[in-house]
Enzyme design. Structure first.
Site, PDB file in Angstrom:
ATOM      1  N   TYR A 102      89.823  55.074  40.270  1.00 14.02           N
ATOM      2  CA  TYR A 102      90.795  54.459  39.362  1.00 14.02           C
ATOM      3  C   TYR A 102      91.150  55.446  38.248  1.00 14.02           C
ATOM      4  O   TYR A 102      90.413  55.607  37.276  1.00 14.02           O
ATOM      5  CB  TYR A 102      90.245  53.173  38.746  1.00 14.02           C
ATOM      6  CG  TYR A 102      89.870  52.098  39.728  1.00 14.02           C
ATOM      7  CD1 TYR A 102      90.399  52.060  41.010  1.00 14.02           C
ATOM      8  CD2 TYR A 102      88.953  51.097  39.376  1.00 14.02           C
ATOM      9  CE1 TYR A 102      90.047  51.072  41.913  1.00 14.02           C
ATOM     10  CE2 TYR A 102      88.599  50.097  40.276  1.00 14.02           C
ATOM     11  CZ  TYR A 102      89.146  50.098  41.544  1.00 14.02           C
ATOM     12  OH  TYR A 102      88.778  49.118  42.435  1.00 14.02           O
TER      13      TYR A 102
ATOM     14  N   LYS B  70     104.446  34.290  36.308  1.00 11.68           N
ATOM     15  CA  LYS B  70     105.383  35.040  35.461  1.00 11.68           C
ATOM     16  C   LYS B  70     106.363  35.883  36.267  1.00 11.68           C
ATOM     17  O   LYS B  70     107.321  36.417  35.722  1.00 11.68           O
ATOM     18  CB  LYS B  70     104.596  35.944  34.508  1.00 11.68           C
ATOM     19  CG  LYS B  70     103.671  35.186  33.565  1.00 11.68           C
ATOM     20  CD  LYS B  70     102.824  36.156  32.742  1.00 11.68           C
ATOM     21  CE  LYS B  70     101.848  35.401  31.845  1.00 11.68           C
ATOM     22  NZ  LYS B  70     100.976  36.322  31.089  1.00 11.68           N
TER      23      LYS B  70
END
Length: 331
Positions: free
Chosen positions: A57, A229
């Site tokens: 990551y 959303k």
């Protein structure tokens, strides 16, 4: 916050665990370091004591952010979960993907879990995290070029040395878990699980329930799709990996939006957001120990943490599942 013991271990994790992939910026279109650090710290204050990260990551960036965020927190009050087996700095093993780093430079990523590589990765992670030990050390993806026995023997050595407390796997099948168990006692399997991705219910969950292994559900909000959303026509930032996934086709976003609208009354009744309701449903499912929830700022982190305070009745859980079973996404 609610805490659960992981499998047969003495490790207790917060049911909402901070997922630090997005915090590292890689494949998410960038992230502000100070916002990510504050998100982890505020999350901890809200009771989220467990943090899941990985070297890949941000190519070390996420682990460094976690290390910075936990400075000053007594080590026995936080659980650090990280991974190994994805190398961007060594062309060895099984080529996983062509990608770019946070600077936009091309990199090749390999799934490789050879003995010497694991030992090196562990040392590197300990330095980035600023700690002497890792609570749960997980192979990130199966490596078909290295025998599982060799991989697990290396992790066993790290446990003997006190650098790792418990061994876990990610993205393993039930058969691969069983093979690994011939060499080491596994604590858990970290696998994708969400309302729209329930493949593990067929084999992995039954295996883990029968053998008392924990399940860490990642992407429970399906990378933002299940927050309510996202609407058709959503514009992704440059470098955001979601733009090419079928989940985010306009037709699928529309179908998911319709489903979420149908369960909105339950969320409103509990004064909760849709995202919180989805997280609570996820950790209520049989076999699921915790859910990993990512956040790039403190507001998102605190909203995720609050999901643990919700309570769903058996009837409410079943109602959501029944509506979910009617949802079909196009591939």
């Amino acid at each position: 916050m609610e805490y659960r013991k992981l499998g047969n271990t003495n490790l207790e994790l917060s049911v909402i665990t901070f997922g630090a992939w997005a915090a590292g910026g890689w494949m998410w279109g960038g992230s502000e370091r100070k916002d990510a650090v504050k998100a982890i710290q505020d999350s901890f204050t809200a009771g989220v004591t467990s943090i899941d990260t990985a070297p890949i990551y941000g190519q070390g960036h996420s682990e460094e952010i976690v290390g910075e965020a936990i400075k000053g927190i007594p080590r026995d009050q936080v659980q650090i979960l990280t991974k190994f087996g994805m190398r961007w700095d060594l062309a060895k093993g099984d080529l996983a993907m062509h990608s770019t780093n946070n600077a936009g430079e091309a990199i090749d990523i390999y799934k490789y879990a050879g003995r010497d590589s694991i030992i090196k990765e562990c040392e590197d992670s300990l330095k980035r995290l600023g700690t002497d030990f890792i609570d749960l050390y997980q192979i990130h993806w199966p490596d078909k070029t290295t025998p599982i026995e060799e991989t697990m023997e290396a992790v066993s050595r790290l446990i003997e040395q006190g650098k790792v407390r418990y061994a876990g796997v990610c993205n393993y099948s039930a058969e691969q878990m069983a093979e690994a168990e011939n060499t080491i006692s596994l604590a858990s399997n970290q696998v994708p699980y969400s309302m729209v991705k329930r493949d593990i219910e067929k084999n992995v969950i039954p295996y883990c329930l029968e053998n008392h292994k924990g399940i860490l559900a990642y992407s429970p909000l399906e990378r933002g799709l299940l927050t309510g959303k996202m609407k058709p026509g959503h514009a992704f930032a440059p470098g955001d990996h979601r733009a090419n996934l079928y989940f985010f086709k306009d037709e699928n976003i529309a179908r998911v939006d319709e489903f979420l609208s149908s369960i909105q009354p339950i969320a409103e009744d509990k004064k909760a957001t849709i995202g919180q309701l989805v997280l609570r449903w996820t950790i209520d499912q049989p076999g699921i120990t915790i859910a990993l929830a990512g956040a790039r700022n403190a507001e998102q982190a605190l909203q995720n943490a609050a999901a643990a305070q919700l309570s769903l009745s058996t009837e409410e859980n079943q109602l959501i599942t029944d509506k979910l079973n009617q949802l079909v996404l196009l591939k």
